[in-house]
Design an enzyme around this catalytic site. Structure first.
Site, PDB file in Angstrom:
ATOM      1  N   CYS A   1     -16.606 -89.471 -20.945  1.00 41.62           N
ATOM      2  CA  CYS A   1     -16.040 -90.285 -19.958  1.00 41.62           C
ATOM      3  C   CYS A   1     -15.576 -89.897 -18.389  1.00 41.62           C
ATOM      4  CB  CYS A   1     -15.077 -91.306 -20.475  1.00 41.62           C
ATOM      5  SG  CYS A   1     -13.444 -90.511 -20.791  1.00 41.62           S
TER       6      CYS A   1
ATOM      7  N   SER B   1     -14.642 -60.810  -3.140  1.00 43.19           N
ATOM      8  CA  SER B   1     -15.772 -60.037  -3.077  1.00 43.19           C
ATOM      9  C   SER B   1     -16.949 -60.808  -2.496  1.00 43.19           C
ATOM     10  CB  SER B   1     -16.109 -59.555  -4.403  1.00 43.19           C
ATOM     11  OG  SER B   1     -16.555 -60.435  -5.304  1.00 43.19           O
TER      12      SER B   1
ATOM     13  N   HIS C   1     -14.104 -74.372  -7.425  1.00 39.78           N
ATOM     14  CA  HIS C   1     -14.465 -74.093  -8.823  1.00 39.78           C
ATOM     15  C   HIS C   1     -13.561 -74.970  -9.826  1.00 39.78           C
ATOM     16  CE1 HIS C   1     -16.261 -70.028  -7.335  1.00 39.78           C
ATOM     17  NE2 HIS C   1     -17.062 -70.974  -7.312  1.00 39.78           N
TER      18      HIS C   1
ATOM     19  N   ASP D   1      -5.937 -71.754  -9.947  1.00 42.76           N
ATOM     20  CA  ASP D   1      -4.566 -71.642 -10.246  1.00 42.76           C
ATOM     21  C   ASP D   1      -3.673 -72.764  -9.621  1.00 42.76           C
ATOM     22  OD1 ASP D   1      -4.104 -70.464  -7.779  1.00 42.76           O
ATOM     23  OD2 ASP D   1      -4.625 -68.514  -8.376  1.00 42.76           O
TER      24      ASP D   1
END
Length: 256
Positions: free
Chosen positions: A131, A197, A121, A106
């Site tokens: 490309c 978690s 991530h 985010d």
């Protein structure tokens, strides 16, 4: 142990540490209005992640993949970093903590003022699958697009598939990013886990390195159980991340 005693223990560990790494997950952004993934009301309670967010979608149904992450971009852009993000950014600015490693896409750590957050991530940029040219997140829209060849000297179109610049299910973490995060955890003698978690591999292997390679400590601030609870010197689940960090920050000020 009473919650206040747990907070005081965290403050003590912070004062005793020479290098602190922060490891954050979706739970730090719920106070901003962003749902997490695996709780009862989380994002994956409404979607099957292996269907909607798998790398196969890049080739089999890129339009729906792009549309799904366009919705995520809209959600992130209409909400804002919360006090937990801002406290961590402040701690980094005064060298209280040294690295922030996040599973989140985010961009709230950076928006709050943090520097060089390691995004395990990915993030909400757009990337050409062919490309690898990165495009701004503002390029997200409901319409599936194409990527122009970035070289100004070549007057032809790349025609590559546009995709979110995130690690999808079925993909490995970028090696350079993972190694940066690994080094941050190896160098730290305290890892504070916030809102995760710790159930997603290989990201959840990182905090272990602070303990195994540096004989360090782990603090966990998370409402639910985590896969690393057994390693925690302190586990705070009574309060949300924002309230917990505010209490820790206040006591750090009092102990200056």
């Amino acid at each position: 142990m009473k919650i206040i005693d747990k907070v005081e223990k965290v403050v003590e560990l912070i004062h005793q540490s020479r290098s602190i790494v922060i490891f954050t997950g979706a739970g730090i952004s719920t106070a901003s209005g962003i749902p997490d993934f695996r709780s009862n009301n989380g994002l994956w309670s409404n979607y099957d992640p292996l269907k909607i967010s798998h790398v196969k979608r890049v080739y089999e149904d890129p339009a729906s993949l792009f549309s799904f992450y366009a919705d995520r971009y809209h959600e992130f852009s209409t909400h804002h970093p919360n006090e937990a993000h801002k406290i961590l950014a402040k701690w980094q600015q005064v060298s209280l903590i040294h690295k922030i490693v996040t599973q989140n896409i985010d961009n709230y750590h950076q928006q709050a003022g943090a520097q060089d957050a390691i995004e395990l991530h990915g993030n909400m940029q757009v990337r050409c699958q062919h490309c690898n040219r990165l495009l701004p997140a503002s390029r997200f829209s409901k319409e599936y697009g194409r990527c122009e060849q970035p070289s100004l000297e070549i007057d032809e179109i790349c025609n590559g598939i546009l995709r979110p610049n995130v690690v999808l299910f079925g993909e490995e973490l970028p090696e350079q990013t993972f190694n940066q995060a690994l080094q941050a955890h190896i160098e730290a003698d305290l890892c504070i886990i916030i809102g995760s978690s710790c159930s997603v591999y290989p990201a959840n292997s990182l905090p272990k390195q602070t303990v195994l390679r540096n004989n360090g400590k782990i603090v966990i601030i998370n409402k639910g159980t985590t896969d690393l609870d057994y390693l925690a010197s302190v586990k705070i689940s009574e309060w949300e991340a924002v309230h917990t960090l505010q209490e820790i920050d206040q006591r750090l000020k009092e102990n200056v």
